[in-house]
Structures are given as structure tokens and as C-alpha cells.
Design an enzyme around this catalytic site. Structure first.
Site, PDB file in Angstrom:
ATOM      1  N   CYS A 156       0.924  -1.342  -0.125  1.00  0.00           N
ATOM      2  CA  CYS A 156      -0.347  -0.179   0.419  1.00  0.00           C
ATOM      3  C   CYS A 156       1.329   1.282  -0.258  1.00  0.00           C
ATOM      4  O   CYS A 156      -0.014   2.312  -0.524  1.00  0.00           O
ATOM      5  CB  CYS A 156      -1.107   0.229   1.187  1.00  0.00           C
ATOM      6  SG  CYS A 156      -2.185  -1.340   1.721  1.00  0.00           S
TER       7      CYS A 156
HETATM    8  N1  CO8 Z   1     -21.326  -9.510   6.828  1.00  0.00           N
HETATM    9  C1  CO8 Z   1     -20.936  -9.609   7.976  1.00  0.00           C
HETATM   10  N2  CO8 Z   1     -20.471  -9.338   9.050  1.00  0.00           N
HETATM   11  C2  CO8 Z   1     -19.348 -10.296   8.967  1.00  0.00           C
HETATM   12  C3  CO8 Z   1     -18.930  -9.650   7.024  1.00  0.00           C
HETATM   13  C4  CO8 Z   1     -19.176 -10.007   6.224  1.00  0.00           C
HETATM   14  N3  CO8 Z   1     -18.772  -9.478   5.202  1.00  0.00           N
HETATM   15  N4  CO8 Z   1     -17.955  -9.895   7.783  1.00  0.00           N
HETATM   16  C5  CO8 Z   1     -17.105  -9.918   9.060  1.00  0.00           C
HETATM   17  N5  CO8 Z   1     -18.501 -10.369   9.566  1.00  0.00           N
HETATM   18  C6  CO8 Z   1     -18.456  -9.913  10.933  1.00  0.00           C
HETATM   19  C7  CO8 Z   1     -18.219 -11.063  11.460  1.00  0.00           C
HETATM   20  O1  CO8 Z   1     -18.191 -12.148  11.254  1.00  0.00           O
HETATM   21  C8  CO8 Z   1     -17.775 -11.077  13.165  1.00  0.00           C
HETATM   22  O2  CO8 Z   1     -18.485 -11.039  13.746  1.00  0.00           O
HETATM   23  P1  CO8 Z   1     -18.637 -11.445  15.277  1.00  0.00           P
HETATM   24  O3  CO8 Z   1     -18.610 -10.596  16.213  1.00  0.00           O
HETATM   25  O4  CO8 Z   1     -19.930 -11.879  15.851  1.00  0.00           O
HETATM   26  O5  CO8 Z   1     -17.760 -12.145  15.670  1.00  0.00           O
HETATM   27  C9  CO8 Z   1     -17.521  -9.467  13.259  1.00  0.00           C
HETATM   28  O6  CO8 Z   1     -18.501  -8.932  11.436  1.00  0.00           O
HETATM   29  C10 CO8 Z   1     -17.049  -7.731  13.179  1.00  0.00           C
HETATM   30  O7  CO8 Z   1     -15.724  -8.356  12.253  1.00  0.00           O
HETATM   31  P2  CO8 Z   1     -14.224  -8.084  12.352  1.00  0.00           P
HETATM   32  O8  CO8 Z   1     -14.132  -8.174  14.093  1.00  0.00           O
HETATM   33  O9  CO8 Z   1     -13.288  -9.002  11.045  1.00  0.00           O
HETATM   34  O10 CO8 Z   1     -14.512  -6.654  11.630  1.00  0.00           O
HETATM   35  P3  CO8 Z   1     -13.658  -5.388  12.210  1.00  0.00           P
HETATM   36  O11 CO8 Z   1     -14.763  -4.580  12.607  1.00  0.00           O
HETATM   37  O12 CO8 Z   1     -12.655  -5.297  12.563  1.00  0.00           O
HETATM   38  O13 CO8 Z   1     -13.793  -4.724  10.361  1.00  0.00           O
HETATM   39  C11 CO8 Z   1     -12.507  -4.676   8.303  1.00  0.00           C
HETATM   40  C12 CO8 Z   1     -13.019  -5.512   9.326  1.00  0.00           C
HETATM   41  C13 CO8 Z   1     -13.098  -3.794   7.466  1.00  0.00           C
HETATM   42  C14 CO8 Z   1     -11.182  -5.418   7.743  1.00  0.00           C
HETATM   43  C15 CO8 Z   1     -11.345  -3.453   9.460  1.00  0.00           C
HETATM   44  O14 CO8 Z   1     -10.620  -4.479  10.253  1.00  0.00           O
HETATM   45  C16 CO8 Z   1      -9.900  -3.304   8.953  1.00  0.00           C
HETATM   46  O15 CO8 Z   1     -10.738  -2.397   7.958  1.00  0.00           O
HETATM   47  N6  CO8 Z   1      -9.071  -2.972   9.141  1.00  0.00           N
HETATM   48  C17 CO8 Z   1      -7.941  -2.459   8.543  1.00  0.00           C
HETATM   49  C18 CO8 Z   1      -7.811  -3.107   7.474  1.00  0.00           C
HETATM   50  C19 CO8 Z   1      -6.213  -2.420   6.416  1.00  0.00           C
HETATM   51  O16 CO8 Z   1      -6.093  -1.609   6.853  1.00  0.00           O
HETATM   52  N7  CO8 Z   1      -5.980  -3.000   5.231  1.00  0.00           N
HETATM   53  C20 CO8 Z   1      -5.137  -2.932   5.018  1.00  0.00           C
HETATM   54  C21 CO8 Z   1      -4.912  -4.610   4.427  1.00  0.00           C
HETATM   55  S1  CO8 Z   1      -4.193  -3.357   2.123  1.00  0.00           S
HETATM   56  C22 CO8 Z   1      -2.636  -3.605   1.846  1.00  0.00           C
HETATM   57  O17 CO8 Z   1      -1.504  -2.949   3.286  1.00  0.00           O
HETATM   58  C23 CO8 Z   1      -2.149  -4.019   1.057  1.00  0.00           C
HETATM   59  C24 CO8 Z   1      -1.887  -5.588   1.295  1.00  0.00           C
HETATM   60  C25 CO8 Z   1      -1.183  -4.930  -1.030  1.00  0.00           C
HETATM   61  C26 CO8 Z   1      -2.250  -5.402  -1.899  1.00  0.00           C
HETATM   62  C27 CO8 Z   1      -3.491  -6.660  -2.051  1.00  0.00           C
HETATM   63  C28 CO8 Z   1      -4.273  -5.955  -3.319  1.00  0.00           C
HETATM   64  C29 CO8 Z   1      -5.433  -7.215  -2.825  1.00  0.00           C
END
Ligand code: CO8
Length: 376
Positions: A156
Site C-alpha cells: 500500500c
Molecule cells: N458481513 C457480515 N458480517 C461480517 C462480515 C461480512 N462480510 N465479515 C465479518 N463479519 C462479522 C464477523 O463474523 C464478526 O462477527 P462476530 O462479532 O459475531 O464474531 C463481526 O462481523 C466483526 O468482524 P471483524 O472483527 O472482522 O470486523 P472489523 O470491524 O474488524 O472490520 C475490517 C473488518 C473492515 C477488515 C477492519 O478490520 C479493517 O479495515 N482493518 C484494517 C484493514 C487494513 O487497513 N488493511 C490494510 C490492508 S491493505 C494493504 O496493506 C495492501 C496489501 C497489498 C494489496 C493487496 C491487493 C489485493
């Protein structure tokens, strides 16, 4: 020493887009099929059923509403769940080169510069279509730029690290002009069958033209300072690579060959890293929070950006101070902060200061302090 400036920027946006609702329909159809196929294992307690995804969760957790992609037909087909990008003959331009060239042409047009007057192309992106020859050299050939070209990858943070590399070369006098181009085909690297992350990424290409300030033809952004930092983490990773076929069982469709992340940990660990990085960079350069007219942040998550904006400015950012584009583009890896810069910088006044900041896998953080300068 010469001062470098960003004199042009360009964005290539694919024609096709996918709304959260469309995405969720496809994902849920895939989950239903998977559950039906694994009904016996689920009944025996040997497998967990796949839960449905929801648009409400996606918007609430990330702020993403839609994403642009090169091909939506494969992504929305529950039997496929990946893009279809037909193989091209070796003598045809590559996909990344083609989208990169489009973004570069827009940056050159904006600056009023001929491709032949550019002496460096850096293709800085999270994934490269092939190992060699470099995509940057193909872009050099397609555009007709001179000098040299190379690829680099800092996930990124590829764009900001590329800007630092090019700006330093302009400063030293070894080059006069550089294109830093970021074609990101994230859709081919995302696991669209994984509910935790199937909504995160989109495709795009961005480019900036960096020139010596004294060569700029119009209004531009002087690059006052750049700062890059890395700290190893396995929380964002993919294990694909050229050693794959040398290992038993590695030719299978394995989950870890696509984008993997521990999103919660990334969220918690990257926020303090980025806030501290920006604060130290600003302090080093004598830029106070009140001096900052705009923050162009990496576009991964709205809550993350809200938090960083508040930390940096010491108050909630006002409308327009920290523009997000992730609602329309999703996370486009290295290109996100550059899309925000390209779309939300025209209105800045001479003397205004802004800061680009990327962050992501590595971990990596890159910041660039810019100052608007009027046309001579
Ligand atoms: N729909 C409904 N519910 C869902 C879904 C969904 N799609 N997904 C998860 N849930 C549920 C889970 O099961 C969980 O339920 P429970 O509480 O009952 O266990 C609940 O929702 C909460 O889940 P999470 O804890 O996973 O949810 P978050 O609030 O943490 O949100 C995110 C998830 C959006 C992924 C968040 O954690 C986030 O944005 N994190 C940071 C991400 C980030 O910045 N990453 C950088 C990566 S990008 C990068 O560096 C580039 C890499 C190289 C590029 C690659 C190209 C492909």
C-alpha cells in the site's frame, strides 16, 4: 540541489463497478452453494456453514459503498468468484502497462510535458503482472520516455515510497523528470470467497509527474519533504511466489496464495504507527496542525481515517480537509491516497500545505509534505 515538485497527476478508472448490494448477492449465492455441497460435513460437525455477508456490515465496518473492477462478470458469478482477464500474446501490451499508460498520459497532459522529456518511470505497485521484464520498462516503451525505468513494491505504500525515490533523484540532479505510476489490479489478488475481506479492494491506476520546480510550466505542488518507515509484520501477507512449485502441495488453490490479513490487528497496530509517523514528520519540518490545509490519506477504512485525521489535527477534520474516496473506489492499495490527491487538490491556494500518507502491508508508512505554488 534542486527542489522537486508534483506538476501533474492522473487516474485511470475502470468502466465497470460493483455496488455492495451486487457483491453481497453473488457472495451469498456462493455461500449457499458451498453449504449445500458440504451439507453432510456440516451436519456431522466437521465443517462450519458459511454465513451470509451484508451491505450494512460492509458500510459500517469500512465505509466502502462500491468498487471499480476490470471485470465484474467473473466476480459476480458464484461459480467463478475471480475476474476474467484473458491472456494476451507476448507482443501485446500487458494489462498493468495499459492502465498505467492511461494514468501517465493524464499526468503528462496536466503538466504540459512531452513523454520524451521524462527520464525515469517507476512502476510502484502491490503486485506485478510478471516478474520481468519490468512493467515500468514496458510503460517507458509505450509512452516513449527516455532514460530508465524500474518496478518496486512496498504494498500500500508503493506510491509514497516511489515518490521519495524519484524526488531524491530530482534533488540530486541525476534526473529532471519522473513518472511514478501505480497500476493496481487488486481484484485478481483478493479472495472473493472470504466473507471477512471480499468487499475490501478495487482496481485503478494512478500516476504523478515529478519535475524540478524550475521546469514546472503551471501551478504545482513543491515536495517539501518525504519520510518512509517500515516495521515487519505478518498481519497482511500472501505466500504466493516463484518458490511455490518447489514445494509439496503448493499448486493447489490455497487460501494463503491470495491476500490474507488479520484486519483487527492491522487496525489496532497501524493506527498508532501512522499517527506517530505523521506527527514526527510534521514536527521535523516545522509544520503545525493549523498549517495543514489537507490530508490525503491511504484509503482502507473510513474509521481509521477519521481517527488519524483527528489525531493529526487535534480536532475532528472539517468538511473537505481530509477527503475520502474509498466509498466509491474501496481500497486500491498504493493508489488510494493519490486518487484523493488528484481529485481534491485543485482548489488549494498558493502557500497551502498538504500531506499525503500511505500505510499498509510490511508494515509500511510513507508521508509526503507538499506546498502549493502558483504558476510562474
Ligand atoms: N458481513 C457480515 N458480517 C461480517 C462480515 C461480512 N462480510 N465479515 C465479518 N463479519 C462479522 C464477523 O463474523 C464478526 O462477527 P462476530 O462479532 O459475531 O464474531 C463481526 O462481523 C466483526 O468482524 P471483524 O472483527 O472482522 O470486523 P472489523 O470491524 O474488524 O472490520 C475490517 C473488518 C473492515 C477488515 C477492519 O478490520 C479493517 O479495515 N482493518 C484494517 C484493514 C487494513 O487497513 N488493511 C490494510 C490492508 S491493505 C494493504 O496493506 C495492501 C496489501 C497489498 C494489496 C493487496 C491487493 C489485493
Amino acid at each position: 540541489m534542486f527542489e522537486p515538485a508534483i506538476t501533474g497527476s492522473g487516474v485511470f478508472t475502470p468502466e465497470q463497478s460493483i455496488s455492495n448490494d451486487e457483491l453481497v448477492v453473488a457472495f451469498n449465492a456462493y455461500a449457499d452453494r458451498w453449504n449445500a455441497e458440504h451439507a453432510d460435513a456440516i451436519a456431522a460437525g466437521e465443517a462450519q456453514p458459511m454465513a451470509h455477508s451484508s451491505s450494512e456490515f460492509i458500510v459500517a465496518a469500512s465505509g466502502i459503498e462500491s468498487r471499480y473492477v476490470l471485470d465484474k462478470s467473473g466476480l459476480l458469478d458464484p461459480e467463478v468468484m475471480h475476474p476474467w482477464l484473458p491472456e494476451r500474446p507476448d507482443d501485446a501490451p500487458g494489462v498493468m502497462a495499459e492502465m498505467g499508460v492511461d494514468a501517465c498520459r493524464k499526468a503528462l497532459d496536466m503538466a504540459g510535458v512531452d513523454a520524451a522529456d521524462v527520464d525515469l518511470v517507476i512502476c510502484a505497485a502491490s503486485n506485478h503482472e510478471r516478474a520481468y521484464p519490468a512493467i515500468a520498462i514496458e510503460i517507458q516503451q509505450l509512452l516513449g520516455t527516455g532514460g530508465f525505468a524500474f518496478d518496486m513494491n512496498v504494498a500500500c505504500s508503493s506510491a509514497t515510497f516511489g515518490i521519495q525515490a524519484a524526488a531524491d533523484m530530482v534533488r540530486s540532479g541525476s534526473i529532471k523528470r519522473a513518472l511514478v505510476v501505480n497500476p493496481e489490479i487488486c481484484s485478481a489478488h483478493l479472495e472473493w470467497r472470504d466473507r471477512d475481506c471480499h468487499f475490501i479492494f478495487g482496481d485503478v491506476a494512478t500516476a504523478v509527474l515529478i519535475e524540478r520546480v524550475d521546469l514546472a510550466k503551471g501551478a504545482h505542488f513543491a515536495i517539501k519533504s518525504t519520510r518512509c518507515a517500515t516495521q515487519f509484520s505478518n498481519n497482511i501477507r500472501n505466500n504466493n511466489g516463484f518458490l511455490r512449485r518447489t514445494r509439496e502441495g503448493q499448486m493447489e488453490d490455497r487460501r494463503d496464495m491470495q491476500f490474507m490479513q488479520n484486519g483487527r490487528k492491522v487496525f489496532k497496530e497501524v493506527l498508532p504507527l501512522v499517527s506517530r509517523h505523521i506527527a514526527e514528520h510534521m514536527e521535523e519540518e516545522g509544520v503545525a496542525a493549523d498549517d495543514l490545509k489537507r490530508l490525503w490519506l491511504h484509503q482502507a477504512n473510513k474509521t481509521m481515517n477519521d481517527y488519524i485525521g483527528k489525531k493529526v489535527l487535534g480536532r475532528a477534520p472539517e468538511e473537505g480537509e481530509q477527503p475520502n474516496i474509498l466509498q466509491d473506489y474501496a481500497n486500491t492499495s498504493s493508489a488510494g491516497s493519490i486518487i484523493a490527491f488528484a481529485q481534491y487538490s485543485d482548489d488549494m491556494e498558493p502557500g497551502d500545505t498538504g500531506l499525503i500518507c500511505s500505510f499498509g502491508a510490511g508494515y509500511s508508512v510513507g508521508s509526503v509534505i507538499l506546498q502549493k505554488v502558483a504558476a510562474a
